[in-house]
Design a protein around this motif. Sequence first.
Motif, PDB file in Angstrom:
ATOM      1  N   SER A 139       0.838  -1.196   0.000  1.00  0.00           N
ATOM      2  CA  SER A 139       0.000   0.000   0.000  1.00  0.00           C
ATOM      3  C   SER A 139       0.874   1.248   0.000  1.00  0.00           C
ATOM      4  CB  SER A 139      -0.920   0.002   1.226  1.00  0.00           C
ATOM      5  OG  SER A 139      -0.158  -0.057   2.424  1.00  0.00           O
ATOM      6  N   ARG A 140       2.136   1.081   0.362  1.00  0.00           N
ATOM      7  CA  ARG A 140       3.115   2.179   0.361  1.00  0.00           C
ATOM      8  C   ARG A 140       4.302   1.730  -0.478  1.00  0.00           C
ATOM      9  NH1 ARG A 140       7.531   2.019   2.797  1.00  0.00           N
ATOM     10  NH2 ARG A 140       6.903   0.511   4.389  1.00  0.00           N
ATOM     11  N   THR A 141       4.590   2.459  -1.564  1.00  0.00           N
ATOM     12  CA  THR A 141       5.662   2.043  -2.463  1.00  0.00           C
ATOM     13  C   THR A 141       6.932   2.871  -2.301  1.00  0.00           C
ATOM     14  OG1 THR A 141       4.746   3.439  -4.233  1.00  0.00           O
ATOM     15  CG2 THR A 141       4.072   1.121  -4.187  1.00  0.00           C
ATOM     16  N   TRP A 142       6.930   3.878  -1.451  1.00  0.00           N
ATOM     17  CA  TRP A 142       8.174   4.603  -1.191  1.00  0.00           C
ATOM     18  C   TRP A 142       8.953   3.887  -0.090  1.00  0.00           C
ATOM     19  CZ3 TRP A 142       8.410   6.360   3.843  1.00  0.00           C
ATOM     20  CH2 TRP A 142       7.195   6.555   4.508  1.00  0.00           C
ATOM     21  N   TYR A 143      10.234   4.149  -0.024  1.00  0.00           N
ATOM     22  CA  TYR A 143      11.120   3.455   0.900  1.00  0.00           C
ATOM     23  C   TYR A 143      11.679   4.425   1.945  1.00  0.00           C
ATOM     24  CZ  TYR A 143      14.594   5.584  -2.174  1.00  0.00           C
ATOM     25  OH  TYR A 143      15.320   6.486  -2.902  1.00  0.00           O
ATOM     26  N   PRO A 144      11.966   3.951   3.140  1.00  0.00           N
ATOM     27  CA  PRO A 144      12.555   4.802   4.172  1.00  0.00           C
ATOM     28  C   PRO A 144      13.854   5.438   3.681  1.00  0.00           C
ATOM     29  CG  PRO A 144      11.839   2.731   5.119  1.00  0.00           C
ATOM     30  CD  PRO A 144      11.704   2.588   3.632  1.00  0.00           C
ATOM     31  N   GLY A 145      13.999   6.723   3.916  1.00  0.00           N
ATOM     32  CA  GLY A 145      15.194   7.428   3.472  1.00  0.00           C
ATOM     33  C   GLY A 145      15.040   8.095   2.126  1.00  0.00           C
ATOM     34  N   ALA A 146      13.887   7.918   1.484  1.00  0.00           N
ATOM     35  CA  ALA A 146      13.667   8.546   0.181  1.00  0.00           C
ATOM     36  C   ALA A 146      13.501  10.060   0.346  1.00  0.00           C
ATOM     37  CB  ALA A 146      12.422   7.957  -0.482  1.00  0.00           C
TER      38      ALA A 146
ATOM     39  N   GLU B 145      11.838  13.813  -0.114  1.00  0.00           N
ATOM     40  CA  GLU B 145      10.452  14.274  -0.012  1.00  0.00           C
ATOM     41  C   GLU B 145       9.771  14.282  -1.370  1.00  0.00           C
ATOM     42  OE1 GLU B 145      10.004  17.953   2.001  1.00  0.00           O
ATOM     43  OE2 GLU B 145      11.046  17.288   3.819  1.00  0.00           O
ATOM     44  N   GLU B 146      10.530  14.654  -2.399  1.00  0.00           N
ATOM     45  CA  GLU B 146       9.975  14.672  -3.755  1.00  0.00           C
ATOM     46  C   GLU B 146       9.558  13.275  -4.196  1.00  0.00           C
ATOM     47  OE1 GLU B 146      11.280  15.976  -8.314  1.00  0.00           O
ATOM     48  OE2 GLU B 146      12.710  16.106  -6.650  1.00  0.00           O
ATOM     49  N   TYR B 147      10.415  12.279  -3.920  1.00  0.00           N
ATOM     50  CA  TYR B 147      10.110  10.905  -4.308  1.00  0.00           C
ATOM     51  C   TYR B 147       8.922  10.365  -3.522  1.00  0.00           C
ATOM     52  CZ  TYR B 147      10.858   5.987  -5.499  1.00  0.00           C
ATOM     53  OH  TYR B 147      10.693   4.704  -5.954  1.00  0.00           O
ATOM     54  N   ILE B 148       8.880  10.661  -2.219  1.00  0.00           N
ATOM     55  CA  ILE B 148       7.769  10.196  -1.384  1.00  0.00           C
ATOM     56  C   ILE B 148       6.455  10.774  -1.885  1.00  0.00           C
ATOM     57  CG2 ILE B 148       6.761  10.318   0.921  1.00  0.00           C
ATOM     58  CD1 ILE B 148       9.595  10.153   2.053  1.00  0.00           C
ATOM     59  N   LYS B 149       6.460  12.064  -2.219  1.00  0.00           N
ATOM     60  CA  LYS B 149       5.237  12.700  -2.730  1.00  0.00           C
ATOM     61  C   LYS B 149       4.788  12.047  -4.031  1.00  0.00           C
ATOM     62  CE  LYS B 149       3.132  17.110  -3.992  1.00  0.00           C
ATOM     63  NZ  LYS B 149       2.452  16.509  -5.154  1.00  0.00           N
ATOM     64  N   LYS B 150       5.753  11.765  -4.906  1.00  0.00           N
ATOM     65  CA  LYS B 150       5.428  11.108  -6.174  1.00  0.00           C
ATOM     66  C   LYS B 150       4.773   9.760  -5.929  1.00  0.00           C
ATOM     67  CE  LYS B 150       7.728   9.288 -10.315  1.00  0.00           C
ATOM     68  NZ  LYS B 150       9.043   9.108 -10.999  1.00  0.00           N
ATOM     69  N   CYS B 151       5.337   8.984  -4.980  1.00  0.00           N
ATOM     70  CA  CYS B 151       4.780   7.668  -4.666  1.00  0.00           C
ATOM     71  C   CYS B 151       3.414   7.780  -3.998  1.00  0.00           C
ATOM     72  CB  CYS B 151       5.740   6.886  -3.772  1.00  0.00           C
ATOM     73  SG  CYS B 151       7.263   6.363  -4.592  1.00  0.00           S
ATOM     74  N   LEU B 152       3.267   8.720  -3.081  1.00  0.00           N
ATOM     75  CA  LEU B 152       1.982   8.912  -2.406  1.00  0.00           C
ATOM     76  C   LEU B 152       0.886   9.250  -3.405  1.00  0.00           C
ATOM     77  CD1 LEU B 152       3.034  10.884   0.812  1.00  0.00           C
ATOM     78  CD2 LEU B 152       2.049   8.584   0.717  1.00  0.00           C
TER      79      LEU B 152
ATOM     80  N   CYS C  13      14.518 -10.501   7.482  1.00  0.00           N
ATOM     81  CA  CYS C  13      15.801 -10.023   6.949  1.00  0.00           C
ATOM     82  C   CYS C  13      15.635  -8.867   5.974  1.00  0.00           C
ATOM     83  CB  CYS C  13      16.536 -11.164   6.256  1.00  0.00           C
ATOM     84  SG  CYS C  13      17.054 -12.499   7.326  1.00  0.00           S
ATOM     85  N   PHE C  14      14.528  -8.878   5.202  1.00  0.00           N
ATOM     86  CA  PHE C  14      14.361  -7.906   4.127  1.00  0.00           C
ATOM     87  C   PHE C  14      12.979  -7.239   4.196  1.00  0.00           C
ATOM     88  CE2 PHE C  14      16.744 -11.616   2.403  1.00  0.00           C
ATOM     89  CZ  PHE C  14      17.981 -11.008   2.220  1.00  0.00           C
ATOM     90  N   HIS C  15      12.950  -5.971   3.781  1.00  0.00           N
ATOM     91  CA  HIS C  15      11.697  -5.277   3.517  1.00  0.00           C
ATOM     92  C   HIS C  15      11.702  -4.885   2.041  1.00  0.00           C
ATOM     93  CE1 HIS C  15      10.400  -3.984   7.864  1.00  0.00           C
ATOM     94  NE2 HIS C  15      10.628  -5.273   7.742  1.00  0.00           N
ATOM     95  N   PHE C  16      10.672  -5.322   1.314  1.00  0.00           N
ATOM     96  CA  PHE C  16      10.651  -5.209  -0.140  1.00  0.00           C
ATOM     97  C   PHE C  16       9.807  -4.017  -0.587  1.00  0.00           C
ATOM     98  CE2 PHE C  16      11.868  -9.538   0.696  1.00  0.00           C
ATOM     99  CZ  PHE C  16      12.745  -9.871  -0.325  1.00  0.00           C
ATOM    100  N   SER C  17      10.348  -2.820  -0.462  1.00  0.00           N
ATOM    101  CA  SER C  17       9.639  -1.624  -0.918  1.00  0.00           C
ATOM    102  C   SER C  17       9.609  -1.576  -2.441  1.00  0.00           C
ATOM    103  CB  SER C  17      10.328  -0.368  -0.378  1.00  0.00           C
ATOM    104  OG  SER C  17      10.329  -0.355   1.031  1.00  0.00           O
ATOM    105  N   SER C  18       8.437  -1.326  -3.005  1.00  0.00           N
ATOM    106  CA  SER C  18       8.245  -1.119  -4.439  1.00  0.00           C
ATOM    107  C   SER C  18       8.645  -2.328  -5.287  1.00  0.00           C
ATOM    108  CB  SER C  18       9.033   0.110  -4.908  1.00  0.00           C
ATOM    109  OG  SER C  18       8.555   0.576  -6.147  1.00  0.00           O
TER     110      SER C  18
END
Length: 298
Positions: free
Chosen positions: A110-117, A119-126, A219-224
């Motif tokens: 439900s969330r395709t942005w990743y931690p540390g992205a 603000e521009e990238y997070i907004k695009k994903c949101l 072990c892993f979190h698979f963002s996007s």
Amino acid sequence: MEEDGLLCPPINQVAGHYAEGGNIGPLIDKAGRFYKPLQNNQRGQHEVEFYEKFWADQTIPPIVQDLFPRFYGTRSVQASDETGMCEYAVIEDLTYHFHHPSVIDIKMGSRTWYPGATEEYIKKCLDKDGQSTSALLGFRLSGLQVYEIATKATWKPGKEWCNALSTEEVRLALKRFVSTNPFSETDPDGSLASFVYGEPGGVLSQLLELKSWFEEQTCFHFSSASILLIYEGDSKSTIQNSPRSGVSVKLVDFAHVINGQNIIDHNFLGGLCSLIKVISQTTADLGKKLPEEPPLTT
């Protein structure tokens, strides 16, 4: 390994980066390998590091490894736009064994942005997540193609069509994906649902295997990341030329995988549970038998 001159663009790609608009696209050879250009901003190298770590981890069960593409390292070859040499990650060509593959790419979470992205990238994903079914269903369709054996034609809607789907239209698209008349917008027959979705070794069985692992792995979190569903559209070549009874489920796109820090990846797992539920409902509505859920992976 094939010579560089025999590399060519993949004809069965349904989503991701294409060789257009100045972008360097992927390539394939005739030996069953897919060349993915390493993305900028360390994304490509990050994906390579994930592959190396994943395939070196001896605690990952073979049944789970089968749900990931094989990794063959990196290689520098002539770029798809022929502007010079480019570094590529070399992985398994997932449609290699299929003569007329029907393919669907499903972006998970439900969330395709990743931690540390940024603000521009997070907004695009949101914006994308909110405007598509990601926020509501925990997944969205990124692209698909379905081979129609009667006409020997392939139904392949564009990205814009996929991005605009509502939740009900996603359900209909998943039905069209397993229909012998996929071009029908209102009355797809769904006659392949039992073979593709419900049979032992089919989509649901493999998704349940993946779910069993995600319920335990930290072990892993698979963002996007995405899940690819593939089956042989030409029934005459299914048994002879396709793996796992002609149906393949693969997890792909690892540029944004991060350390799980001993925490379950609820974002991916939630989307996976939702996908299983939607496909199960589609299969049940068509009167097909559902597979039993396997025990937890050990």
